[in-house]
Scaffold this active site. Structure first.
Site, PDB file in Angstrom:
ATOM      1  N   LYS A  13      60.655  47.879  76.967  1.00 48.02           N
ATOM      2  CA  LYS A  13      61.025  48.419  77.872  1.00 48.02           C
ATOM      3  C   LYS A  13      61.965  49.040  77.426  1.00 48.02           C
ATOM      4  CE  LYS A  13      61.408  43.951  79.374  1.00 48.02           C
ATOM      5  NZ  LYS A  13      60.855  43.215  78.163  1.00 48.02           N
ATOM      6  N   ARG A  88      61.698  38.746  86.851  1.00 44.87           N
ATOM      7  CA  ARG A  88      60.603  38.158  86.144  1.00 44.87           C
ATOM      8  C   ARG A  88      60.097  36.883  86.652  1.00 44.87           C
ATOM      9  NH1 ARG A  88      64.352  39.493  81.585  1.00 44.87           N
ATOM     10  NH2 ARG A  88      63.299  38.662  79.783  1.00 44.87           N
ATOM     11  N   ARG A 127      64.338  44.031  65.246  1.00 43.24           N
ATOM     12  CA  ARG A 127      65.454  44.582  66.447  1.00 43.24           C
ATOM     13  C   ARG A 127      66.916  44.882  65.703  1.00 43.24           C
ATOM     14  NH1 ARG A 127      64.864  43.643  72.042  1.00 43.24           N
ATOM     15  NH2 ARG A 127      65.074  41.780  71.859  1.00 43.24           N
ATOM     16  N   ARG A 155      70.877  40.717  68.207  1.00 38.35           N
ATOM     17  CA  ARG A 155      70.846  40.117  69.524  1.00 38.35           C
ATOM     18  C   ARG A 155      70.927  38.466  68.764  1.00 38.35           C
ATOM     19  NH1 ARG A 155      67.397  42.800  74.174  1.00 38.35           N
ATOM     20  NH2 ARG A 155      67.094  40.166  74.373  1.00 38.35           N
ATOM     21  N   ARG A 166      60.973  32.592  74.438  1.00 42.94           N
ATOM     22  CA  ARG A 166      60.490  33.741  75.619  1.00 42.94           C
ATOM     23  C   ARG A 166      59.181  33.972  76.084  1.00 42.94           C
ATOM     24  NH1 ARG A 166      64.304  37.551  72.139  1.00 42.94           N
ATOM     25  NH2 ARG A 166      63.849  39.025  74.036  1.00 42.94           N
TER      26      ARG A 166
HETATM   27  P1  AP5 Z   1      62.305  46.621  72.913  1.00 46.98           P
HETATM   28  O1  AP5 Z   1      62.500  48.013  73.826  1.00 46.98           O
HETATM   29  O2  AP5 Z   1      63.944  46.617  72.748  1.00 46.98           O
HETATM   30  O3  AP5 Z   1      61.883  46.061  73.605  1.00 46.98           O
HETATM   31  P2  AP5 Z   1      62.244  45.218  74.787  1.00 46.98           P
HETATM   32  O4  AP5 Z   1      60.839  44.979  76.214  1.00 46.98           O
HETATM   33  O5  AP5 Z   1      63.242  45.581  75.804  1.00 46.98           O
HETATM   34  O6  AP5 Z   1      62.426  43.287  74.557  1.00 46.98           O
HETATM   35  P3  AP5 Z   1      63.677  42.499  75.558  1.00 46.98           P
HETATM   36  O7  AP5 Z   1      63.921  41.368  73.965  1.00 46.98           O
HETATM   37  O8  AP5 Z   1      64.918  42.804  75.640  1.00 46.98           O
HETATM   38  O9  AP5 Z   1      63.172  42.214  76.541  1.00 46.98           O
HETATM   39  P4  AP5 Z   1      63.765  40.866  77.085  1.00 46.98           P
HETATM   40  O10 AP5 Z   1      62.475  40.822  78.264  1.00 46.98           O
HETATM   41  O11 AP5 Z   1      63.022  39.095  76.411  1.00 46.98           O
HETATM   42  O12 AP5 Z   1      64.808  41.155  77.505  1.00 46.98           O
HETATM   43  P5  AP5 Z   1      66.512  40.824  78.035  1.00 46.98           P
HETATM   44  O13 AP5 Z   1      67.422  41.251  77.322  1.00 46.98           O
HETATM   45  O14 AP5 Z   1      65.894  41.554  79.483  1.00 46.98           O
HETATM   46  O15 AP5 Z   1      62.339  46.674  71.445  1.00 46.98           O
HETATM   47  C1  AP5 Z   1      62.072  45.705  70.644  1.00 46.98           C
HETATM   48  C2  AP5 Z   1      62.043  46.375  69.199  1.00 46.98           C
HETATM   49  O16 AP5 Z   1      59.989  46.454  69.165  1.00 46.98           O
HETATM   50  C3  AP5 Z   1      63.111  47.321  69.067  1.00 46.98           C
HETATM   51  O17 AP5 Z   1      63.649  46.812  67.356  1.00 46.98           O
HETATM   52  C4  AP5 Z   1      62.075  48.186  68.718  1.00 46.98           C
HETATM   53  O18 AP5 Z   1      62.722  49.611  68.033  1.00 46.98           O
HETATM   54  C5  AP5 Z   1      60.582  47.777  68.571  1.00 46.98           C
HETATM   55  N1  AP5 Z   1      59.916  49.101  69.301  1.00 46.98           N
HETATM   56  C6  AP5 Z   1      59.991  48.821  70.387  1.00 46.98           C
HETATM   57  N2  AP5 Z   1      58.972  50.135  70.759  1.00 46.98           N
HETATM   58  C7  AP5 Z   1      58.260  49.699  69.504  1.00 46.98           C
HETATM   59  C8  AP5 Z   1      57.183  50.490  69.372  1.00 46.98           C
HETATM   60  N3  AP5 Z   1      56.028  51.473  70.381  1.00 46.98           N
HETATM   61  N4  AP5 Z   1      56.131  50.572  67.748  1.00 46.98           N
HETATM   62  C9  AP5 Z   1      57.045  49.345  67.424  1.00 46.98           C
HETATM   63  N5  AP5 Z   1      58.056  49.232  67.746  1.00 46.98           N
HETATM   64  C10 AP5 Z   1      58.747  49.506  68.575  1.00 46.98           C
HETATM   65  O19 AP5 Z   1      66.683  39.780  78.456  1.00 46.98           O
HETATM   66  C11 AP5 Z   1      67.528  38.349  77.301  1.00 46.98           C
HETATM   67  C12 AP5 Z   1      67.279  37.312  78.260  1.00 46.98           C
HETATM   68  O20 AP5 Z   1      68.277  37.048  79.250  1.00 46.98           O
HETATM   69  C13 AP5 Z   1      66.480  36.755  78.710  1.00 46.98           C
HETATM   70  O21 AP5 Z   1      65.279  35.659  77.231  1.00 46.98           O
HETATM   71  C14 AP5 Z   1      66.644  35.475  79.826  1.00 46.98           C
HETATM   72  O22 AP5 Z   1      67.575  34.368  79.403  1.00 46.98           O
HETATM   73  C15 AP5 Z   1      67.736  36.188  80.354  1.00 46.98           C
HETATM   74  N6  AP5 Z   1      67.191  37.868  81.256  1.00 46.98           N
HETATM   75  C16 AP5 Z   1      67.157  38.915  81.538  1.00 46.98           C
HETATM   76  N7  AP5 Z   1      66.108  39.046  82.727  1.00 46.98           N
HETATM   77  C17 AP5 Z   1      66.893  37.818  83.304  1.00 46.98           C
HETATM   78  C18 AP5 Z   1      65.958  37.998  84.768  1.00 46.98           C
HETATM   79  N8  AP5 Z   1      65.672  39.028  85.297  1.00 46.98           N
HETATM   80  N9  AP5 Z   1      65.932  36.236  85.521  1.00 46.98           N
HETATM   81  C19 AP5 Z   1      66.089  35.664  84.497  1.00 46.98           C
HETATM   82  N10 AP5 Z   1      67.089  35.988  82.823  1.00 46.98           N
HETATM   83  C20 AP5 Z   1      66.975  37.172  82.732  1.00 46.98           C
END
Ligand code: AP5
Length: 215
Positions: A13, A88, A127, A155, A166
């Site tokens: 994402k 979410r 990552r 992270r 997660r």
């Molecule tokens: P990346 O693009 O970083 O993936 P992502 O989908 O953004 O993953 P996140 O881990 O950031 O998602 P998340 O939803 O768990 O975290 P968030 O920050 O929202 O890609 C991942 C890796 O893969 C990278 O190394 C990239 O280079 C590689 N990659 C990408 N595309 C690729 C491809 N096509 N092929 C190969 N490799 C690839 O949330 C974190 C925490 O915050 C949550 O756990 C929660 O505690 C809190 N939080 C955030 N939002 C909320 C909410 N709305 N409600 C409650 N808690 C929340």
């Protein structure tokens, strides 16, 4: 364009949002980035969110909803936004609906990036983030240039244990909002397996197709 990117942790994402926001000329609103900034700054919100995030649990709805709805009210979001990581939960989706109804605006699309669980742990544990630019790298799939490798960070929630938690939260709490948007005819599903460029092309094509069929 007012859109949401949804998908499991590590689906890509953030990677896709960074590529797409410049072509649509809209801000990237990532609830995860906002929460990490609050933790880093040591704000009251950050102190409350930190433990939940480290354990891979969701931050409570009331905290996240207030933070994101306030952000969407800012001037740069008036002509569109790309939401990443929000909503979410069902409560967050309903709160977003209400806020948008009150503002007299509508969502254009919800893009689900689909990646099977077995690929997720490798993506997450490999990552690395550039704290200066926000760029997202991967030790194997997207290695960073050698000159910046010393400053890359991992992270706190990118451990195998937190990743498993997660993923469980995703399936239990977030996946159920997908049909909510399906019923509203807003959902577009995209295969997130393949090179990042291929995934960007799939999303761009799917959004163009939606725009053409709804015109
Ligand atoms: P990346 O693009 O970083 O993936 P992502 O989908 O953004 O993953 P996140 O881990 O950031 O998602 P998340 O939803 O768990 O975290 P968030 O920050 O929202 O890609 C991942 C890796 O893969 C990278 O190394 C990239 O280079 C590689 N990659 C990408 N595309 C690729 C491809 N096509 N092929 C190969 N490799 C690839 O949330 C974190 C925490 O915050 C949550 O756990 C929660 O505690 C809190 N939080 C955030 N939002 C909320 C909410 N709305 N409600 C409650 N808690 C929340």
């Amino acid at each position: 364009m007012r859109m949401i990117l949804v998908g499991p942790p590590g689906a890509g994402k953030g990677t896709q949002a960074l590529r797409l926001v410049s072509s649509y000329g809209i801000p990237h609103v990532s609830s995860g980035d906002m929460l990490r900034a609050a933790v880093k700054e040591g704000t009251e919100l950050g102190k409350q969110a930190d433990g939940f995030m480290k354990r891979g649990e969701l931050v409570p709805d009331d905290l996240v909803i207030a933070m994101v709805i306030e952000r969407l009210g800012q001037a740069d979001c008036q002509n569109g936004f790309m939401l990443d990581g929000f909503p979410r939960t069902r409560a967050q989706a309903e709160a977003l609906d209400t806020a948008m109804d009150n503002a007299g605006i509508r969502l254009d699309a919800v893009v689900l990036i689909k990646v099977p669980d077995e690929l997720i742990v490798k993506r997450i544990t490999g990552r690395r983030m550039d704290p200066e630019t926000g760029d997202i790298y991967h030790v194997e799939f997207r290695p960073a240039p050698a000159e910046i490798s010393d400053r890359l960070v991992q992270r706190k929630d990118d451990t195998e244990t937190a990743c498993t938690a997660r993923l469980e939260k995703y399936h239990a709490e977030t996946a159920p909002i997908v049909p909510f948007y399906g019923e509203k005819q807003l959902l577009t599903e995209v295969d997130g397996v393949g090179a990042p460029d291929e995934v960007t092309e799939r999303i761009t094509a799917a959004l163009a197709n939606r725009a053409a069929t709804s015109a």
